[in-house]
Design a protein around this motif. Structure first.
Motif, PDB file in Angstrom:
ATOM      1  N   ARG A  96      -2.720  10.088   5.246  1.00 49.37           N
ATOM      2  CA  ARG A  96      -3.735   9.628   4.294  1.00 49.37           C
ATOM      3  C   ARG A  96      -3.267   8.356   3.602  1.00 49.37           C
ATOM      4  O   ARG A  96      -2.079   8.133   3.428  1.00 49.37           O
ATOM      5  N   ASN A  97      -4.242   7.562   3.227  1.00 47.83           N
ATOM      6  CA  ASN A  97      -3.982   6.312   2.509  1.00 47.83           C
ATOM      7  C   ASN A  97      -4.179   6.586   1.023  1.00 47.83           C
ATOM      8  O   ASN A  97      -5.276   6.919   0.593  1.00 47.83           O
ATOM      9  N   THR A 149      -3.643   4.357  -1.346  1.00 50.20           N
ATOM     10  CA  THR A 149      -3.966   3.110  -2.022  1.00 50.20           C
ATOM     11  C   THR A 149      -5.398   3.081  -2.528  1.00 50.20           C
ATOM     12  O   THR A 149      -6.336   3.253  -1.762  1.00 50.20           O
ATOM     13  N   PHE A 204      -1.338   7.409  10.103  1.00 48.87           N
ATOM     14  CA  PHE A 204      -0.905   7.994   8.835  1.00 48.87           C
ATOM     15  C   PHE A 204      -1.778   9.187   8.472  1.00 48.87           C
ATOM     16  O   PHE A 204      -2.918   9.297   8.916  1.00 48.87           O
ATOM     17  N   ASN A 247       0.849  -1.179   0.000  1.00 45.94           N
ATOM     18  CA  ASN A 247       0.000   0.000   0.000  1.00 45.94           C
ATOM     19  C   ASN A 247       0.891   1.236   0.000  1.00 45.94           C
ATOM     20  O   ASN A 247       2.119   1.125   0.046  1.00 45.94           O
ATOM     21  N   GLU A 300       3.182   2.962  10.717  1.00 49.00           N
ATOM     22  CA  GLU A 300       2.036   3.166   9.831  1.00 49.00           C
ATOM     23  C   GLU A 300       0.784   3.634  10.557  1.00 49.00           C
ATOM     24  O   GLU A 300      -0.136   4.150   9.922  1.00 49.00           O
ATOM     25  N   SER A 316       5.148   2.073   2.827  1.00 51.60           N
ATOM     26  CA  SER A 316       4.233   0.949   2.665  1.00 51.60           C
ATOM     27  C   SER A 316       4.136   0.271   4.021  1.00 51.60           C
ATOM     28  O   SER A 316       5.154   0.069   4.695  1.00 51.60           O
ATOM     29  N   LEU A 330       1.070   4.905   2.034  1.00 53.21           N
ATOM     30  CA  LEU A 330       0.546   5.755   3.090  1.00 53.21           C
ATOM     31  C   LEU A 330       1.389   7.021   3.165  1.00 53.21           C
ATOM     32  O   LEU A 330       2.622   6.945   3.181  1.00 53.21           O
TER      33      LEU A 330
END
Length: 170
Positions: free
Chosen positions: A86-87, A89, A84, A67, A81, A108, A69
């Motif tokens: 924002r994601n 993915t 975070f 992913n 992680e 990631s 992040l």
């Protein structure tokens, strides 16, 4: 005939937009294979051209395993992680617009950060063109300097009007 006129108008608009000064860059992150473990992203980011506000990063990866992040510097340094910012993915071919001049940090999760899947990029303000200043004028009705994005807005408006006219005529 109508289609040829439409195509010509669109080409003219695109030429005007391309010549209006600023152009964004889409930069693929990582190796030819994309966002993968065991790759030196520090070296990659140090060899990239300057990244400016309005540019984009492209992350290509297998979303079943990895992913992307966005995190702060502390989380980046510690491969943390949780919490975070924002994601990124979505589908494994994900883009991030760089909207402000500052450092951006991406990792990631799932332990892959410890395998090297982390990158930091420094985004700069786009340099101002060094066009010569206009000579002073004594005319009250001289043209006013327009903001750089005026042409983008104007071209988008013209394009929209052409599409509406095309729908009405055809």
């Amino acid at each position: 005939m109508k289609l040829m006129v439409m195509a010509g108008a669109v080409v003219v608009i695109l030429i005007i937009m391309a010549g209006s000064g600023e152009s964004s860059v889409l930069e693929k992150v990582g190796s030819r294979k994309g966002w993968i473990p065991n790759f030196n992203y520090t070296q990659w980011s140090s060899t990239q051209h300057h990244l400016y506000v309005g540019d984009w990063l492209l992350f290509v990866f297998d979303k079943r395993y990895y992913n992307v992040l966005e995190v702060n510097k502390t989380s980046y340094d510690g491969c943390e992680e949780k919490g975070f910012a924002r994601n990124i993915t979505k589908g494994g071919r994900d883009v991030v617009e760089l909207t402000e001049a500052r450092p951006y940090y991406f990792i990631s999760g799932g332990g892959y950060c410890w395998g090297g899947m982390k990158v930091a990029v420094n985004v700069e303000a786009r340099p101002v063109s060094l066009a010569p200043a206009p000579a002073p004028s004594s005319h009250a009705n001289d043209a006013v300097a327009l903001p750089a994005n005026y042409y983008h807005v104007a071209c988008a408006s013209i394009c929209f009007m052409i599409i509406i006219l095309y729908i009405i005529v055809v």
